[in-house]
Design an enzyme around this catalytic site. Sequence first.
Site, PDB file in Angstrom:
ATOM      1  N   TYR A  99     -12.683 -19.229 -51.151  1.00 24.48           N
ATOM      2  CA  TYR A  99     -12.563 -19.395 -52.735  1.00 24.48           C
ATOM      3  C   TYR A  99     -12.025 -18.115 -53.396  1.00 24.48           C
ATOM      4  O   TYR A  99     -11.087 -18.608 -54.256  1.00 24.48           O
ATOM      5  CB  TYR A  99     -14.129 -19.431 -53.129  1.00 24.48           C
TER       6      TYR A  99
ATOM      7  N   SER B  45     -10.748 -17.758 -62.189  1.00 23.92           N
ATOM      8  CA  SER B  45     -12.144 -17.234 -62.014  1.00 23.92           C
ATOM      9  C   SER B  45     -11.908 -15.886 -62.102  1.00 23.92           C
ATOM     10  O   SER B  45     -10.877 -15.193 -61.904  1.00 23.92           O
ATOM     11  CB  SER B  45     -12.659 -17.912 -60.836  1.00 23.92           C
TER      12      SER B  45
END
Length: 319
Positions: free
Chosen positions: A176, A164
């Site tokens: 995350y 990401s």
Amino acid sequence: MFLYLLGLLLFYYVYRWLRELPRVSDKGGKYVYVTGCDTGFGNLLARHLDKLGFRVIAACYTEKGEEELRKSCSGNLTAAHLDVRSAESVAKVAAAIKDKVGQRGLWAVVNNAGVSVPSAPCDWLTIDDYKFMLDVNLNGVIAVTLSVLPLIKKARGRVVNVASVFGRISATGGPYTISKYGVEAFNDSLRLNMAAFGVKVLCIEPGFFKTNVTDTAILSNNVRSLWDKMPQHVRDDYGPEYLKKSLALIADKVAKISDGDLMKVVNCMEHAVSAVRPRTRYSPGWDAKFFWLPLSYMPTCVSDYILTQQAVPVAKSVQ
């Protein structure tokens, strides 16, 4: 001078485009293992590769995901149940793949499975919240890769890891971004380790796209649930307006910057799987290219200022 530099830039991009055009042959003899195929990028990639003629092994977490793929794809696609948190599940799928591919080996694994909640400021969360997400987003990637790596080495194939833009810059608290930084580190070390065996290791770093990871309802419910469970003294630290600001940010900015064209990411995945000369990294999404990645190279004082002004609600205690 300007025209000269512009000409060089144009020549470079034309050269790169031509260099990256060739695709591998014998797609029908190449097996590709994709995780997280219930929805989103993984689901679209499984369907896309199946149409291109690859023999896809699509791993889903739900029976519904498996059944829908079987109905919509050719008989060359194999749907399998996979829980990346379970060593037994990972080993079972790997054993089935070994039986299926035989001596030709596995051409590629695409580590796409991932979750985005629970996400919140670090002191809203428990260590169990961190463990859950790391088990899916990081340990799951490592476990799946290691389970089939001998088969990939045999085929001199590819490992494609979906990280990401938040593997480059941490714009939110919680596990995350930690998990995605970890995927980047695993990807880089594996790429160096596998080069001698002819195995290519590629990384996809998407910006914001409309998937379950950026679903505003899921993210909003996550924030409300965590806020309600927090001790009162922590809520007092952040102030009564913090929850409202967080929900407004999700409803406004996350929704607005999330791109609905998921094929931008899927095309990068497909290129990583099928190109003769794939790129080391792909950054699909205009926000990735022109905001998040440039921001990650800026001095910390600059990136922190921009994030607190544009992307992160500010707690009452530091206003």
